[in-house]
Design an enzyme around this catalytic site. Structure first.
Site, PDB file in Angstrom:
ATOM      1  N   HIS A  58       0.846  -1.208   0.000  1.00 54.45           N
ATOM      2  CA  HIS A  58       0.000   0.000   0.000  1.00 54.45           C
ATOM      3  C   HIS A  58       0.877   1.253   0.000  1.00 54.45           C
ATOM      4  CE1 HIS A  58      -3.549   2.483   1.036  1.00 54.45           C
ATOM      5  NE2 HIS A  58      -2.655   3.207   1.701  1.00 54.45           N
ATOM      6  N   GLU A  59       1.821   1.288   0.926  1.00 49.90           N
ATOM      7  CA  GLU A  59       2.690   2.462   1.019  1.00 49.90           C
ATOM      8  C   GLU A  59       3.634   2.546  -0.181  1.00 49.90           C
ATOM      9  OE1 GLU A  59       1.993   4.671   3.077  1.00 49.90           O
ATOM     10  OE2 GLU A  59       0.633   3.459   4.298  1.00 49.90           O
ATOM     11  N   HIS A  97       2.022   4.636  -2.879  1.00 45.00           N
ATOM     12  CA  HIS A  97       2.207   6.075  -2.636  1.00 45.00           C
ATOM     13  C   HIS A  97       3.640   6.497  -2.981  1.00 45.00           C
ATOM     14  CE1 HIS A  97      -1.655   6.390  -0.768  1.00 45.00           C
ATOM     15  NE2 HIS A  97      -1.334   5.730   0.335  1.00 45.00           N
TER      16      HIS A  97
END
Length: 370
Positions: A22-23, A26
């Site tokens: 998920h990170e 980003h």
């Protein structure tokens, strides 16, 4: 101690993989847009390990494995809420690599990349599982019909083969179970093959409490048993393209059924006690790990979809809340005031905290009931 470790180790592994990707979404899109990343953290709290790469990003592993964050240059906090006063004193060159200095469409892309990475991770994992293991198909043939059940009242008979539900083709008994279990109280139109003829039946799955890994769950039940004839079972080998298509189909199914549950929750058709938190996830991870690595990765895929969906909820603090702010900014031609952003952040923090407390209460209640 061994029992505790057999639960905690799979849980930490599962959460670390889901949060990392998920990170990473980003992070990669932020770098691609020219934003400097100050920190990439897996977990919160005290730092266990850290290193700084040649771009100045501090990669850190923290003690509490319940999330993570990417902190972009110039952000006053890990949630990227507000604009740091330090940004106003930066040189133009340094300000250009801050998150706040990017066009609104690039900031939106950076934020959306996290949930998108979760969906991609799920599809990649499921593709690998389908490609390696193939697809086990149990023909959706009815072996027996329970007396006084939804199926009996609808007119199902032993030997019936379900071919469709609400116009959606049914290829296996599992396909049928997925739809029925998520449709308690909803009338479903079944296409059935009986003795070489097509028959149309309408049945409404009954809500029934079924004991599972997290305790008792309420699901829709039709009241039929699957065929045990070995001739009704086959394993279908899939090429890479078909495996990816199957993975995308299953990912969409999870998204669709989760959205249906949430809407049912809002409308009062579903019970909120089905929500689970970290304790429940830890319990499931420990049990699934005992079965094998394949099921554990399948759990990672399911949780990755869930994390992606949760983060798209338009609540400040979550990615969906940031996207909502950016939508307002694009429509108004200027960002929301700092006061409004901070107020929204506090509301979002309160909502997320209450949700976590409620989910933890559900977990404890499930385990207390055994």
């Amino acid at each position: 101690m061994m029992s505790l470790l057999s639960t905690l180790v799979p849980f930490v592994f599962v959460m670390t993989v889901v949060v990392f990707f998920h990170e990473l979404g980003h992070f990669l899109v932020g770098r691609w847009c020219g934003v400097k990343v100050d920190a990439f953290s897996i977990g919160f709290g005290p730092e266990l390990f850290a290193r700084v790469d040649r771009y100045g990003t501090r990669w850190r592993l923290a003690a509490i494995p319940l999330g993570g964050y990417v902190k972009f240059h110039g952000d006053p906090n890990a949630a990227s809420v507000g604009t740091s006063e330090a940004v106003s004193t930066m040189s133009p060159a340094e300000r250009a690599v801050t998150f706040a200095a990017q066009p609104v469409h690039e900031r939106a892309a950076i934020v959306a990349a996290g949930p998108i990475a979760n969906f991609i991770l799920a599809i990649v994992i499921m593709t690998g599982i389908f490609y390696v293991e193939g697809r086990s198909i149990l023909l959706p043939r009815v072996a027996t019909v329970q007396a006084d059940s939804a199926a009996a009242r609808a007119g199902f008979a032993p030997g019936d083969v379900v071919t469709s539900i609400d116009g959606q083709p049914i290829r296996s008994f599992v396909d049928m179970q997925k739809i029925v279990s998520a449709s308690s109280g909803v009338a479903l139109a079944f296409g059935v093959e009986r003795d070489g003829h097509d028959v149309s039946l309408t049945a409404t799955p009954e809500r029934r409490d079924v004991k599972g890994a997290l305790g008792t769950a309420s699901i829709g039940v039709l009241g039929v048993a699957a065929s045990t004839d070995p001739h009704d079972v086959r394993t279908e080998r899939l090429g890479l393209g078909d495996a990816a298509a199957e993975a995308a189909h299953d990912t969409w199914f999870v998204i669709d059924r989760t959205a249906a549950y949430v809407s049912g929750l809002v409308l009062g058709r579903e019970k909120p006690d089905q929500l689970s938190g970290p304790i429940g996830v830890a319990g499931v991870a420990g049990q699934v790990a005992k079965i094998g690595i394949g099921p554990l990765f399948n759990l990672i895929a399911i949780l990755s979809i869930s994390i992606g969906l949760i983060n798209l909820v338009p609540v400040p603090l979550l990615d969906g809340g940031h996207l909502l702010y950016f939508a307002f900014e694009a429509l108004r031609g200027r960002p929301m005031s700092l006061g409004a952003q901070e107020f929204g952040f506090k509301i979002g923090l309160a909502l997320v905290s209450m949700l976590m407390i409620f989910a933890t209460y559900n977990d404890l209640a499930h385990y207390a009931r055994g």
